[in-house]
Enzyme design. Structure first.
Site, PDB file in Angstrom:
ATOM      1  N   TYR A 160       1.182  -4.395  14.728  1.00  0.00           N
ATOM      2  CA  TYR A 160      -0.242  -4.390  14.417  1.00  0.00           C
ATOM      3  C   TYR A 160      -1.024  -4.083  15.687  1.00  0.00           C
ATOM      4  CZ  TYR A 160      -4.453  -5.634  11.855  1.00  0.00           C
ATOM      5  OH  TYR A 160      -5.667  -5.590  11.212  1.00  0.00           O
ATOM      6  N   GLU A 166      -0.941  -5.771  -7.095  1.00  0.00           N
ATOM      7  CA  GLU A 166      -0.902  -4.643  -6.155  1.00  0.00           C
ATOM      8  C   GLU A 166      -1.589  -3.447  -6.827  1.00  0.00           C
ATOM      9  OE1 GLU A 166      -0.694  -1.891  -3.540  1.00  0.00           O
ATOM     10  OE2 GLU A 166       0.104  -3.849  -2.926  1.00  0.00           O
ATOM     11  N   ASP A 208      -2.441 -10.266   1.395  1.00  0.00           N
ATOM     12  CA  ASP A 208      -1.856  -9.378   2.398  1.00  0.00           C
ATOM     13  C   ASP A 208      -2.446  -7.993   2.162  1.00  0.00           C
ATOM     14  OD1 ASP A 208      -0.322  -8.161   4.319  1.00  0.00           O
ATOM     15  OD2 ASP A 208       1.511  -8.141   3.126  1.00  0.00           O
ATOM     16  N   SER A 236      -5.074  -4.498   3.148  1.00  0.00           N
ATOM     17  CA  SER A 236      -5.437  -3.578   4.219  1.00  0.00           C
ATOM     18  C   SER A 236      -6.755  -4.037   4.841  1.00  0.00           C
ATOM     19  CB  SER A 236      -5.550  -2.149   3.679  1.00  0.00           C
ATOM     20  OG  SER A 236      -6.448  -2.098   2.589  1.00  0.00           O
ATOM     21  N   ASP A 237      -7.261  -3.298   5.819  1.00  0.00           N
ATOM     22  CA  ASP A 237      -8.467  -3.697   6.538  1.00  0.00           C
ATOM     23  C   ASP A 237      -9.702  -3.616   5.647  1.00  0.00           C
ATOM     24  OD1 ASP A 237      -6.985  -4.129   8.821  1.00  0.00           O
ATOM     25  OD2 ASP A 237      -7.235  -2.085   9.562  1.00  0.00           O
ATOM     26  N   ASP A 272       4.771  -3.766   0.071  1.00  0.00           N
ATOM     27  CA  ASP A 272       6.088  -3.571   0.700  1.00  0.00           C
ATOM     28  C   ASP A 272       7.070  -4.676   0.324  1.00  0.00           C
ATOM     29  OD1 ASP A 272       5.554  -5.826   2.473  1.00  0.00           O
ATOM     30  OD2 ASP A 272       4.345  -4.459   3.674  1.00  0.00           O
TER      31      ASP A 272
END
Length: 214
Positions: free
Chosen positions: A157, A40, A89, A91-92, A20
């Site tokens: 979050y 990314e 940064d 994702s889970d 983002d």
């Protein structure tokens, strides 16, 4: 900002994930940064951010930013003594980003960092994921001489906060303690960061501290 302000002179930065552009935008506020590599895996995220979130994605317009599309686990394998700061940064861990949590990845980051290098990684939520956080902290401590864990407030979050797993290659340096301040004109633009907020983020609730200090 905490990891950037805790490093004595962060000139070259790697940002993993964060398509983002928000992390890029904030790293670009630091005037001493000369190069920012961005890795990314999903090009569509970048394209959508530029189209629908232009204020967040404006870091992509900074000439210091170089975008690398692909898997960060593979990208960082070839890097040695290259980065002052690595920011993950992601994702889970349950899903595509699973390889970016754990000892194998942390070991490669350690190699990619310069002698005073620092890593900060997305650290999940202390109310929902404390056993997972404990495992990540334990893995990092087998490699890095200094590991700190902080908590910051992120209303979007789950449970309203997110953790920061912070690792220092030089044991005399800690992400928990700022050693530099941003220019006042930059601080005046920020909504959530200040040196006091930086330090406060690493004051953990007792139930978290007891688990992570084991």
């Amino acid at each position: 900002h905490p990891v950037m302000c805790a490093h004595p002179n962060p000139e070259k930065v790697l940002v993993v994930g964060g398509g983002d552009g928000g992390v890029l935008r904030e790293v670009c506020r630091h005037p001493n940064v000369k190069e920012i590599d961005h890795c990314e895996i999903d090009e569509l995220v970048i394209e959508c951010a530029k189209k629908y979130l232009p204020d967040m994605a404006k870091g992509y317009d900074d000439p210091r930013v170089k975008v690398n599309l692909g898997d960060a686990f593979e990208y960082i394998k070839s890097k040695t003594n290259e980065y002052d700061v690595v920011i993950c940064d992601t994702s889970d861990p349950e899903g595509p980003a699973n390889s970016l949590f754990g000892e194998a990845f942390y070991k490669m980051v350690l190699t990619a960092l310069k002698p005073q290098g620092m890593l900060v990684a997305q650290g999940e939520n202390v109310f929902l994921h404390l056993p997972l956080i404990s495992d990540c902290v334990s893995s990092a401590r087998t490699l890095f001489p200094r590991v700190d864990f902080g908590v910051i407030q992120i209303p979007t979050y789950p449970a309203g906060s997110i953790g920061m797993l912070c690792c220092s290659k030089d044991g005399s340096l800690s992400v928990a303690s700022p050693v530099r301040e941003l220019p006042q004109e930059v601080l005046d633009q920020l909504q959530c960061y200040s040196p006091d907020m930086h330090r406060a983020a690493f004051t953990l609730p007792p139930f978290v501290k007891r688990v992570l200090d084991k």
